[in-house]
Design an enzyme around this catalytic site. Structure first.
Site, mmCIF file in Angstrom:
data_model
loop_
_atom_site.group_PDB
_atom_site.id
_atom_site.type_symbol
_atom_site.label_atom_id
_atom_site.label_comp_id
_atom_site.label_asym_id
_atom_site.label_seq_id
_atom_site.Cartn_x
_atom_site.Cartn_y
_atom_site.Cartn_z
ATOM 1 C CG ASN A 8 -1.816 1.080 1.202
ATOM 2 O OD1 ASN A 8 -1.826 2.036 0.649
ATOM 3 N ND2 ASN A 8 -2.785 1.357 2.073
ATOM 4 C CG HIS A 179 -12.224 4.518 2.499
ATOM 5 N ND1 HIS A 179 -13.163 6.155 3.554
ATOM 6 C CD2 HIS A 179 -11.581 4.603 2.605
ATOM 7 C CE1 HIS A 179 -12.139 6.520 3.163
ATOM 8 N NE2 HIS A 179 -11.127 6.425 3.504
ATOM 9 N N GLY A 210 -9.040 9.302 7.187
ATOM 10 C CA GLY A 210 -10.098 9.178 6.261
ATOM 11 C C GLY A 210 -11.221 8.831 5.821
ATOM 12 N N GLY A 326 -10.512 3.730 12.234
ATOM 13 C CA GLY A 326 -10.100 3.776 13.620
ATOM 14 C C GLY A 326 -10.470 4.489 14.886
HETATM 15 P P1 AMP Z 1 -7.547 5.146 10.861
HETATM 16 O O1 AMP Z 1 -7.013 6.289 9.716
HETATM 17 O O2 AMP Z 1 -8.372 4.073 10.650
HETATM 18 O O3 AMP Z 1 -6.182 4.783 11.197
HETATM 19 O O4 AMP Z 1 -7.807 6.085 11.666
HETATM 20 C C1 AMP Z 1 -7.241 6.668 11.977
HETATM 21 C C2 AMP Z 1 -8.485 8.145 13.289
HETATM 22 O O5 AMP Z 1 -8.142 6.981 14.704
HETATM 23 C C3 AMP Z 1 -7.663 9.382 14.351
HETATM 24 O O6 AMP Z 1 -8.408 9.860 14.079
HETATM 25 C C4 AMP Z 1 -7.242 8.686 15.784
HETATM 26 O O7 AMP Z 1 -7.376 9.689 16.583
HETATM 27 C C5 AMP Z 1 -8.378 8.068 15.496
HETATM 28 N N1 AMP Z 1 -8.524 6.107 17.005
HETATM 29 C C6 AMP Z 1 -7.643 5.645 16.588
HETATM 30 N N2 AMP Z 1 -8.296 5.440 18.482
HETATM 31 C C7 AMP Z 1 -8.748 6.016 18.150
HETATM 32 C C8 AMP Z 1 -9.617 6.205 20.064
HETATM 33 N N3 AMP Z 1 -8.936 5.121 21.005
HETATM 34 N N4 AMP Z 1 -10.646 6.813 19.973
HETATM 35 C C9 AMP Z 1 -10.847 7.946 19.513
HETATM 36 N N5 AMP Z 1 -10.210 7.787 18.103
HETATM 37 C C10 AMP Z 1 -9.147 7.065 17.934
#
Ligand code: AMP
Length: 391
Positions: A8, A179, A210, A326
């Site tokens: 990726n 996505h 995203g 996330g």
């Molecule tokens: P991703 O791009 O899918 O890896 O997601 C990243 C996002 O998930 C970021 O804004 C992180 O702050 C959020 N995130 C990860 N863990 C948590 C959590 N425990 N509580 C709130 N947001 C989270």
């Protein structure tokens, strides 16, 4: 035993994963990240399937994606001796109008993907650099491209177009949606774990750095909040999400901003970061408690509710909403603020289940189910690569 590699490639990073191909699902052995490609202080880290660090190097110069692939390969060979890579699966952001499924990459496919770069100039060239680097590093392996747009390619016309003169539609100015690898994974998981819901009307909210949402009927994408680019729909970490096109005219005419300045504004300075002036990271915003952070979270959850209502209307009702990514997988607060606004539609939220990060966060009697399902885009790529290697 043979192996497949998933790649990726982003602008300055390369995520990679090694999977053993078995008779059932590919089995992840390790995954890694090459970071800060193009700089003198690049790093490479490899972890096993449980997240334990197997190896890391850097800071060191990593000139380009070819070097990044070589470095990843060297680290994998040292940590997993004897790995035999028979297929490399690539995440490619744009498959255009034609590609609605993973494609084995040959010169003709690569040339077509090159021609799509103007549609995703910030992502596509890096994805293709990853393919070319892997072609050089694994001359005998089959290369397979897996597209973020493919899952949405069968949208009905009204969800595929803008109200512009049709010549732009013919040129490819369409609502592609992105996505798709994540939505593909969720649809497949629901077919196994929640077959009745899978066969119904489902909205999946992929909420990460995203973010987008997809309305599905019987596991097929019917509509998506993302359109021509990965800017549309929900606000994201640093991306604006939906915007009145008049704002762009204003920025050009009154603020004399150039295309690249507007691109930088919309992709890198907006969204949660722009609204809060603090961070693109939901964890930091939730912990902050400042008015600025609160208004960013309020806008984020407002837009999700807004789109959930719209997608449910397109689907003709709703049987389940699924949170992933996330934020979707981890933010109890965001899930609660979204779902508590949908009692009128028959969604009865279960606060206790949400607090325990249960899979099902609606009550047993809730007419509309709310679920939390961790996504796995790499597995979707690995499956496609394993299938191509076996063909
Ligand atoms: P991703 O791009 O899918 O890896 O997601 C990243 C996002 O998930 C970021 O804004 C992180 O702050 C959020 N995130 C990860 N863990 C948590 C959590 N425990 N509580 C709130 N947001 C989270």
């Amino acid at each position: 035993m043979s192996h497949v590699l998933t790649l990726n490639a982003g602008s300055s990073s390369l995520k990679f994963g090694l999977f053993a191909t078995t008779e059932t699902d590919p089995n992840e052995m390790c995954a890694g990240l090459v970071d800060r490609i193009g700089s003198d202080d690049g790093t490479i880290k490899l972890k096993d399937a449980e997240g334990a660090v197997l190896a890391q190097t850097g800071p060191q110069p990593i000139a380009n994606h070819a070097e990044a692939v070589q470095s990843a390969l060297t680290m994998i060979e040292a940590s997993v001796p004897g790995a035999k890579v028979t297929a490399v699966g690539h995440r490619v952001v744009h498959g255009g109008v034609d590609f609605d499924a993973p494609m084995v990459v040959d010169d003709a496919v690569l040339a077509k993907l090159d021609r799509l770069s103007p549609f995703a100039p910030l992502h596509q060239p890096h994805n293709l650099a990853g393919i070319r680097a892997a072609q050089a590093a694994f001359v005998d392996a089959v290369q397979i491209a897996c597209f973020d747009t493919a899952f949405h390619r069968n949208h009905p016309f009204v969800n595929d177009t803008f109200a512009l003169p049709m010549r732009y539609y013919e040129k490819g100015v369409r609502r592609y949606g992105f996505h798709g690898l994540s939505y593909d994974y969720i649809a497949g998981h629901m077919a196994d774990a929640f077959p009745d819901l899978h066969d119904g009307r489902v909205v999946v909210a992929h909420l990460g750095n995203g973010a987008s949402m997809c309305g599905m009927r019987a596991g097929q994408s019917v509509c998506s909040t993302m359109g021509f680019s990965a800017l549309d729909g929900l606000p994201m970490g640093t991306r604006s999400g939906q915007l009145d096109p008049g704002v762009l005219l204003y920025l050009m005419e009154q603020e004399q901003m150039s295309a690249s300045e507007i691109s930088d504004l919309l992709y890198k300075q907006s969204g949660l970061l722009g609204l809060s002036g603090l961070s693109n990271d939901m964890r930091r915003l939730e912990a902050s408690g400042t008015d600025a952070a609160e208004r960013a979270i309020a806008y984020f959850t407002f837009r999700i509710r807004h789109e959930l209502g719209a997608l449910a209307a397109v689907l003709g009702g709703l049987d389940a909403v699924v949170f992933t990514g996330g934020i979707g997988e981890n933010s109890r607060r965001v899930r609660a603020e979204v779902c508590n606004g949908f009692g009128w539609m028959g969604l009865t939220f279960d606060d206790a289940a949400n607090a325990e990060d249960a899979t099902e966060i609606s009550t047993a009697g809730s007419v509309v189910k709310a679920l939390v399902i961790p996504t796995n885009e790499e597995l979707v790529i690995a499956r496609a690569a394993a299938a191509a290697a076996a063909a």
